[in-house]
Design an enzyme around this catalytic site. Structure first.
Site, short mmCIF file in Angstrom:
data_model
loop_
_atom_site.label_atom_id
_atom_site.label_comp_id
_atom_site.label_asym_id
_atom_site.label_seq_id
_atom_site.Cartn_x
_atom_site.Cartn_y
_atom_site.Cartn_z
N ASN A 67 124.62 53.23 136.81
CA ASN A 67 123.54 54.22 136.88
C ASN A 67 124.02 55.58 137.38
OD1 ASN A 67 121.35 52.57 135.99
ND2 ASN A 67 121.48 51.49 137.94
N GLU B 247 121.99 43.16 138.25
CA GLU B 247 122.03 44.40 138.99
C GLU B 247 121.63 44.24 140.44
OE1 GLU B 247 120.82 47.84 136.72
OE2 GLU B 247 120.17 48.86 138.54
N GLU C 172 128.56 58.93 128.04
CA GLU C 172 128.54 57.61 128.68
C GLU C 172 129.95 57.05 128.81
OE1 GLU C 172 126.06 55.76 130.12
OE2 GLU C 172 124.27 56.82 129.48
N LYS D 185 131.77 48.28 130.49
CA LYS D 185 130.40 47.74 130.55
C LYS D 185 130.41 46.22 130.63
CE LYS D 185 125.84 47.95 130.04
NZ LYS D 185 124.79 48.78 129.50
N HIS E 263 117.32 60.55 134.41
CA HIS E 263 116.00 60.03 134.01
C HIS E 263 114.90 61.04 134.35
CE1 HIS E 263 117.23 55.48 133.97
NE2 HIS E 263 117.55 56.11 132.86
N HIS F 281 119.67 61.18 125.54
CA HIS F 281 119.89 60.47 126.82
C HIS F 281 121.23 60.85 127.45
CE1 HIS F 281 119.85 57.34 129.83
NE2 HIS F 281 120.95 56.80 129.34
N LYS G 257 119.82 44.32 129.06
CA LYS G 257 118.68 45.10 129.54
C LYS G 257 117.86 45.55 128.34
CE LYS G 257 120.02 47.15 133.94
NZ LYS G 257 120.08 48.44 134.64
N HIS H 184 122.22 58.78 136.49
CA HIS H 184 120.96 58.39 135.86
C HIS H 184 119.73 58.72 136.70
CE1 HIS H 184 123.51 56.51 132.92
NE2 HIS H 184 122.50 55.99 132.26
N ARG I 157 107.39 34.03 123.68
CA ARG I 157 108.10 33.80 124.95
C ARG I 157 109.61 33.72 124.78
NH1 ARG I 157 103.85 30.03 125.84
NH2 ARG I 157 102.09 31.14 126.77
N ARG J 291 126.54 46.25 139.33
CA ARG J 291 126.02 46.82 138.08
C ARG J 291 125.33 48.15 138.30
NH1 ARG J 291 122.96 43.72 133.02
NH2 ARG J 291 122.62 45.60 131.82
#
Lengths: 368, 368
Positions: free
Chosen positions: B248, B240, B184, B230, B255, B268, B142, B251, B120, B244
């Site tokens: 993206n 987000e 990026e 960033k 994606h 990527h 993330k 993206h 956990r 934030r």
């Protein structure tokens, strides 16, 4: 109708305990997120669903998507979580999805974990169907799955938005599951609530009655008192940095027994019951508890049996405790009762002590 | 030596960017948890380890346990997380364990997720080895893995205790990965930092130079500026809920391209580059950006290519965007540039608009 609050730094929610809750579920769920999109997904087991789908769906105009997961501790694995996540994704679940965990502890733990990690966290509600889930696992935000090397080694803290415990559901519970769940109530009494312990001593027959028309009050009273213990402890120590550890009474050896028997032979409550007897042995040997209190506890545990026997050596069981999540840098934390309703957390229980206590527990088991 | 802070409600930590960081790692790590047990476990790829284990271990008296995970987006799956967790458990890792993510984005994402859910939640540190990981994925907490139905659909927010970006590591990076990572950085310029964008326009040759003795300053400047974008964005909106989302940019279609090519054909950054060109198309068609600025952006993206081609229809790509994590109750969020260094978040991009833009992007690809 008892409504018991859980108040932690990261979440506040209620546990509602009452008969006949299922038929009013829809409006209760809508009230949790007023004005927001309502996109429920049910996660349940085929068996529970065949018994209870009708009252569950009674208040829904449109039935939600139902995803099935088999009951049983051995299915509480990463592969199941991935498969459910895949099904959610295919069914179009996004961050507004609300998962409804409808089942016992395994369904609750896996649904909570799925909610914790699906798209980095979505909402969920617990609708526990077993006694164990109603009094223990549905409350407190501990979610997770097992590894081959141990129970709940993977997981997250992620609280439900609400817990709805419909005590009518306990009517269809197999007697062994009822008795196993009551072991967690005994634990609640031992660690925190002497009154609950006494009530369970004095009303065992009425609590254990499974006759359909038996007065449900004694069992419902035990459920509410057990939930109160769990809710109070969790509210005081959400992340188990101190007090919450007391809930692990009986769990060190209990988890080892479950691992040694591949999570197949004993119900969780049954393993914890044997583990509690071993922990009592440590306490008696250390003189932290009177022999009289220790006997009262052991007798109550056995009274709510029968506890199934199993095959494992003390050496094997003790070696399995070395992977306990509560260990820090190799040091074991262990919960020892000091009186009915009181425990202490100790960090110096040695391997020889554990071996002796586990052997005493195994001897008792073989004598019965 | 730039040390850039990340300050969010749930965590505060530094990103340190400098050459020659690896040989001083041990004392840097010890300083993060003074007085606490130090139980490090390295998660890395065989390739990275064969190149860099010597400087990595130089400051350690006792070498930590090393767990290997293959690089590559297709290995970022639940089964890998389970296998690593199993290895941690067998190696005796408990809640005091500190995971060291030593690799590119895949190693960082999977190690962060493993740290989020092992028992956990345990601590971890990012030591990114690719440009993409240094400027983007190692920062912001993330973490996660892919499902067959989409990228990063499973994950947690779990911040590292620190990020150590050793720019010497970029020397062994394959040129294609350097270029993909710089996409990026271009994104960071487009969405937030017109100065960085201009610097990348004016110093492309120096930044892209892979000669061993090339002046590292231009590339190091780009790394620091990108990290700053960033870190600032994440500090303002950790989870987000708003700002934030601008990270993206490119993206949504990016994606989809990765999914359509099974995460095998494009890096990527390359997929995001094509996705940015498609997003630009939407912006131009809507007149939210001048044609001049749009051309400058597209030209810079292509200047840092070459971008590999791939096979997919616009229909397929757009249909894959319907599973985007950013969607809420079926509504897509989309990031549109309005000028160099400025974007807006819109929620009303229609399927025909996306189809037209994706077709324009595919046409451009086929012409090159």
């Amino acid at each position: 109708m008892p409504v018991i609050p859980v108040n932690t730094p990261s979440a506040t929610y209620n546990v509602t305990i009452a008969p006949n809750l299922l038929p009013t579920l829809h409006s209760r769920l809508r009230k949790l997120n007023p004005g927001k999109p309502f996109r429920p997904f049910i996660i349940t087991s085929p068996n529970i669903w065949s018994l209870w789908s009708k009252p569950f769906l009674a208040s829904f105009k449109e039935p939600p998507t139902v995803l099935f997961h088999p009951a049983g501790e051995r299915h509480k694995r990463m592969a199941s979580v991935e498969s459910l996540a895949q099904q959610l994704s295919t069914a179009g679940a996004d961050r507004d999805a609300l998962l409804l965990a409808f089942g016992g502890g395994v369904i609750g733990d896996i649904t909570g974990f799925l909610a914790a990690i699906y798209m980095r966290g979505i909402r969920y509600v617990q609708i526990p169907t077993t006694l164990l889930a109603q009094v223990d696992s549905s409350i407190g935000g501990k979610t997770g799955v097992n590894l081959a090397t141990g129970k709940n080694l993977i997981g997250s803290f992620h609280h439900p938005q609400a817990v709805f415990a419909d005590t009518d559901l306990l009517r269809t519970l197999p007697p062994a599951e009822l008795r196993a769940g009551l072991q967690e109530s005994i634990k609640a009494g031992v660690i925190y609530d002497a009154k609950l312990f006494r009530y369970m001593e004095q009303n065992a027959e009425a609590i254990l009655s499974t006759k359909r028309n038996a007065d449900p009050t004694p069992l419902a009273k035990v459920v509410a008192a057990s939930v109160r213990v769990k809710a109070e402890v969790v509210s005081q120590d959400e992340k188990e940095s101190g007090l919450r550890m007391i809930l692990n009474f009986g769990h060190t050896i209990g988890h080892a027994i479950e691992a040694a028997t591949n999570y197949k032979q004993l119900l969780h409550g049954e393993a914890v019951a044997w583990g509690s007897i071993a922990a009592l042995s440590v306490a008696v040997a250390r003189n932290t508890i009177s022999e009289k209190d220790a006997n009262r506890i052991a007798n109550l545990i056995l009274r709510y049996g029968p506890l199934p026997t199993f095959k494992a050596t003390a050496e094997k069981l003790v070696s399995l405790t070395s992977r306990d999540k509560k260990n820090r840098s190799g040091i074991r934390s262990f919960i020892l009762p000091t009186a009915i309703g009181k425990v202490e957390i100790v960090r110096n229980v040695t391997e020889p002590e554990l071996l002796a206590a586990t052997n005493a527990m195994l001897t008792l088991m073989r004598q019965r």
